[in-house]
Each structure stands twice: as C-alpha cells, then as structure tokens.
Write an enzyme that holds these catalytic residues in place. Structure first.
Site, PDB file in Angstrom:
ATOM      1  N   TRP A  58     -17.877  -9.358   8.331  1.00  0.00           N
ATOM      2  CA  TRP A  58     -19.303  -9.066   8.205  1.00  0.00           C
ATOM      3  C   TRP A  58     -19.626  -7.576   8.273  1.00  0.00           C
ATOM      4  CZ3 TRP A  58     -20.792  -6.241  12.313  1.00  0.00           C
ATOM      5  CH2 TRP A  58     -20.045  -6.367  13.500  1.00  0.00           C
ATOM      6  N   ASN A  59     -18.745  -6.761   8.857  1.00  0.00           N
ATOM      7  CA  ASN A  59     -19.158  -5.395   9.202  1.00  0.00           C
ATOM      8  C   ASN A  59     -19.274  -4.481   7.986  1.00  0.00           C
ATOM      9  OD1 ASN A  59     -16.318  -5.612   9.065  1.00  0.00           O
ATOM     10  ND2 ASN A  59     -16.046  -3.758  10.268  1.00  0.00           N
ATOM     11  N   CYS A  94     -13.332  -1.238  11.826  1.00  0.00           N
ATOM     12  CA  CYS A  94     -11.964  -1.355  12.348  1.00  0.00           C
ATOM     13  C   CYS A  94     -11.315   0.015  12.495  1.00  0.00           C
ATOM     14  CB  CYS A  94     -11.129  -2.251  11.453  1.00  0.00           C
ATOM     15  SG  CYS A  94     -11.090  -1.746   9.723  1.00  0.00           S
ATOM     16  N   GLU A 121      -5.557  -7.921   7.901  1.00  0.00           N
ATOM     17  CA  GLU A 121      -6.165  -6.634   8.213  1.00  0.00           C
ATOM     18  C   GLU A 121      -6.999  -6.834   9.471  1.00  0.00           C
ATOM     19  OE1 GLU A 121      -8.166  -4.738   4.985  1.00  0.00           O
ATOM     20  OE2 GLU A 121      -6.608  -5.247   3.533  1.00  0.00           O
ATOM     21  N   LEU A 122      -6.495  -6.326  10.599  1.00  0.00           N
ATOM     22  CA  LEU A 122      -7.057  -6.680  11.892  1.00  0.00           C
ATOM     23  C   LEU A 122      -7.717  -5.479  12.564  1.00  0.00           C
ATOM     24  CD1 LEU A 122      -4.086  -8.999  12.954  1.00  0.00           C
ATOM     25  CD2 LEU A 122      -6.126  -9.555  11.613  1.00  0.00           C
ATOM     26  N   GLY A 123      -7.714  -5.463  13.876  1.00  0.00           N
ATOM     27  CA  GLY A 123      -8.506  -4.483  14.601  1.00  0.00           C
ATOM     28  C   GLY A 123      -7.841  -3.133  14.752  1.00  0.00           C
ATOM     29  N   SER A 151     -10.541 -10.242  13.423  1.00  0.00           N
ATOM     30  CA  SER A 151     -10.010  -9.965  14.752  1.00  0.00           C
ATOM     31  C   SER A 151      -8.532 -10.315  14.847  1.00  0.00           C
ATOM     32  CB  SER A 151     -10.786 -10.765  15.801  1.00  0.00           C
ATOM     33  OG  SER A 151     -10.518 -12.156  15.656  1.00  0.00           O
ATOM     34  N   LYS A 208     -14.399 -16.793   1.125  1.00  0.00           N
ATOM     35  CA  LYS A 208     -15.175 -17.186   2.301  1.00  0.00           C
ATOM     36  C   LYS A 208     -15.778 -15.941   2.956  1.00  0.00           C
ATOM     37  CE  LYS A 208     -15.022 -18.906   6.999  1.00  0.00           C
ATOM     38  NZ  LYS A 208     -15.924 -17.790   7.383  1.00  0.00           N
TER      39      LYS A 208
END
Length: 476
Positions: A137-138, A271, A237-239, A214, A161
């Site tokens: 969402w960011n 991120c 692709e995470l934090g 996350s 999604k």
C-alpha cells in the site's frame, strides 16, 4: 468462525469507510486462474515488439486520467496530495525504461560467434506462465510497475492483488492495460482474504509469486510455496532498517536536508526510508541541530490540503506501534529532541504521528534494530569509518545504505566510500543520495530484506526461464 466475504478500506485521514470490495468464492477464483493460464498460451505467441508497443500505448492510456490519482490515493493511504504526482511520474518513467530495455533483455541470445560448422546454438527467454503479484500500500504504483508490466511484456499472465488499503490503484492500472490492448483475462485484479491469497499462491497453475511487504508476510508466502511442491518461484521484497553514515567531510548544508527528506517522506513509510543515522563525532552536534530544526518545520495535518507535507500513518494500530517504539527507547535512555506539542493534531486515538528525532540511542533499542515505518529516526555518534561500518551491518536487514562524504572533489574521500561500499551488506549503496530507485539498477536485498531482483535487465530474468537450443544441422 466464517471467513469474511469482503474488505473495507478505512481512510487514515478521518477513519471513514472509503471502499468496499467483495471476495470471490473458490469456484470463481479457480476459474479466473484457469482463464489467465489459457490467455497466456496465446499471449506468449504475440511477437515481442507487439507486446512492447502495447506497453507503450498503456502509458498513454494511464496518463489520460492521471489527474484523478492524487486525491484518490491520498484518501486511501494518507500521503499528502501534493506529493502524489511524484509517484505518478516515477511510475511512468520506470515503465518507459523497462520497455526500452525489453527487446535486448528478452530476445534470443545468439552464440553464432562460437558455433562450429554444422551446429547452431542459442538461448531463448521463455515466459513462466501465470505470475501472481502481491503489491503493498505504501507506494502502490511505484512498486507494482516493477513486476506487473515486465511480466506481461515477457509473455506472462498476471494475477494482481493490491493491498486492501489501496484497492483502486490496481483497478486503475489494469483498466489502462486492457484499454491498451492487453487481453482481459491476461491481467486480473483480485481482492483476496489471507486464506484466498494462500489458495492462489499454492494453485498449480501459478508459476511464480512476486511479493512486496513485511518479513512476516514474506515468510508466509515462502512457506506456502514450499508446501505446494513443484519448486514454485518466489521473489520477496521485504523490509529495511536503512542506515546512513555522515563522514567528517560531508557537506552538511546539503546532507542534513537530504536525510531529513529520506527519513520523513511519506511519513517514513518506505522500505528504503532512512531509519538510523551514524554521524562522525566531529560534525555530530552541528548535524543534529540542523536536522532537528528542519523537522520542527514540518506541517503535519490533513493530507488533502496542499500545504501539508506530513500526513497520517496508515492506521491507528500502526501509529500506536510507532509511539510505543519511541516510548520504549526513551525509557531505555534515548532523548527525544522534537517537542510533541508542535504537532497538536497527533493524538493517541488517531493515525497522526508527530515526527521525532532520537539521540543517545544504541543497538539494544528496537528503534535502531527493528523497522519503524514511521516519521522517526535515531542518530548515533561514531568515531571512525570502521565503527560506522560495524553498526550499519549490525542489522537483520540489508536493503539500502547511504554514505555522505566529499567524494568526487576529494580522491581520498572517494576511496573511503568505495571501501565502505564493499564492506556493507546491502542490496544498494548510495553516495550522497538516499531513498531512491533507479530503474536501470537492480532492486534487491540481502538478509531479511528478501531475495530476487526487480528493475534493470536482471528484473526480466526472474520473470522468464532460459531454454537452450542446440542444433546439429545435416549437410548434403
């Protein structure tokens, strides 16, 4: 307890219900996936140059109504309306770059220069099939363009999604693709509950999953893919807990302003936002004073107003978690330098979080080790490059890092940067820049920041498979 049948988007700005979307049932969902797989069989046969041309037309179609996006996105996730056009421009520039490199990245690799008489060899880039993109969402446009458009241009179908916080972004994206000529069944927007998301990840017709979010979410996707069997491909692709190091010879007038923006833009909800800063002791006091002075001037408020440059965080729950991280740090000895009464709109019962600068911090505190995802930064004094390197690497994350020094004008500083760069355990290292994605460079992370590559020519590699062709040609 029965599974939910719909999702509701709550606007961070005023906590009102903004958008409701229904979830599909299992039969409908399986039908969507089957139709996407069938559409992909035909789409892979469309010549690459034609797919690229459709991609270029998509940019025109998307731009037609882009003036509607700022207010629409602001209401969904809270970013100040004046800052949204930058995401639209970035979305289009990334699309243009990935289209510009599609032909050389996806064309056959010829080996004619090493072929022996009577033989011909080459390597084809084949699409994977159905790609499932789970977007955050960011930065919903900027992140989704990294995977959705390249996957389609490479010959795949896409199940898309969006986050329940920003459902309209994917719908707008998909409409423009279909208007440009992408077959309807080839790009499908899916609003899904966690159990339905798991069903898609594990579906036998889904060949690859691209997830941005996350660490906990990434671990769940990885686990589901493994349980499904068949060695399904996954990109994560995470934090991040991205560090910056300010050397003694940095241009402070420039560096301070850039790092404030890198820490506070989008309320720190990136991120690759700067979340911890290490400053050489010789310039520490001056740097901190300048940093705090700029932060105090931020205008936290209604994101729909043009004068606002700091909006709410995404939810009340997120705001409470950020405030707790600050309080825990202060309880452990950190000092907060920004008076909260400068930002009276920030209250315990809303999603507005006052920006904060913490000093006297150390790595025993979560604010220096765990992702904050808010308008908060910790600043720590260091005595040398080696101490800075050690602290920057002392993290479970490894997405980006930045170094601020007089490189370019000073050969010694440039050599120091290159040594530091070599020793940092991150996917990207910036010099005198931060919180930025160049589409020509690969976007990747190490440690808990994930795996896989998007953007650059390497971004096409994970969306295709290599097929080697080895021909022995009979001669008369």
């Amino acid at each position: 307890m029965a599974e939910p049948t719909s999702q509701t988007t709550i606007s961070p700005h005023n906590q009102s219900a903004l958008v409701v979307r229904q979830y599909p049932d299992h039969e409908h969902l399986d039908g969507v996936i089957t139709r996407a797989a069938e559409a992909q069989k035909a789409w892979r046969g469309v010549p690459l140059q034609e797919r690229i041309a459709i991609g270029e037309k998509f940019m025109t179609e998307f731009s037609k109504d882009s003036h509607e996006i700022p207010e629409e996105l602001t209401l969904q996730m809270g970013r100040p309306v004046g800052q949204v056009p930058g995401e639209v421009r970035g979305f289009l520039s990334r699309a243009a770059y990935m289209l510009s490199i599609a032909a050389p990245s996806l064309s056959d690799v010829s080996l004619e220069d090493t072929d022996q008489p009577g033989f011909r060899r080459y390597i084809k880039r084949e699409p994977l099939g159905v790609v499932f993109v789970i977007a955050p969402w960011n930065f919903p446009y900027l992140v989704s363009i990294n995977s959705v458009l390249p996957a389609l241009v490479a010959g795949n179908a896409v199940l898309f999604k969006p986050s329940p916080q920003t459902p309209l972004t994917a719908e707008r994206f998909a409409r423009a693709l279909v208007s440009a000529g992408v077959p309807q069944d080839l790009i499908q927007v899916l609003h899904l509950s966690p159990p339905l998301t798991a069903r898609v990840v594990q579906h036998p017709l889904v060949a690859f999953v691209s997830f941005t979010g996350s660490v906990v979410g990434g671990e769940a996707v990885e686990r589901l893919a493994v349980e499904a069997g068949g060695f399904k491909g996954v990109a994560l692709e995470l934090g991040g807990k991205d560090p910056a190091y300010v050397r003694a010879d940095a241009d402070l007038g420039y560096t301070v302003a850039e790092l404030v923006d890198g820490a506070m833009f989008n309320s720190g909800q990136s991120c690759c936002a700067v979340e911890r800063i290490y400053v050489h002791e010789s310039v520490y006091d001056e740097f901190v004073a300048g940093f705090v002075e700029i932060v105090k001037q931020y205008k936290l408020g209604d994101p729909t107003k043009p004068e606002t440059n700091l909006g709410p965080v995404v939810s009340i729950a997120s705001a409470q978690r950020i405030r707790k991280q600050i309080a825990d740090a202060v309880k452990s000895g950190a000092k907060a330098l920004v008076p909260e009464d400068l930002f009276p709109i920030a209250q315990a019962d809303n999603a507005y979080v006052a920006p904060q600068v913490l000093v006297d911090v150390n790595h025993s505190m979560d604010v220096m080790m765990e992702e904050t995802f808010g308008p908060v930064v910790g600043i720590q004094k260091v005595s040398s490059d080696d101490e800075a390197i050690r602290l920057m690497n002392d993290s479970p994350y490894g997405l980006t890092a930045s170094v601020w020094t007089n490189a370019g004008a000073n050969k010694e500083s440039e050599s120091a940067f290159l040594r530091i760069m070599d020793e940092l355990h991150t996917g990207t290292v910036f010099l005198n820049r931060c919180d930025f994605l160049d589409p020509a460079l690969s976007w990747t992370g190490v440690k808990n920041s994930g795996r896989g590559v998007s953007l650059s020519k390497f971004g096409y590699d994970q969306l295709t498979r290599a097929k080697s062709v080895h021909m022995k040609i009979k001669t008369a």
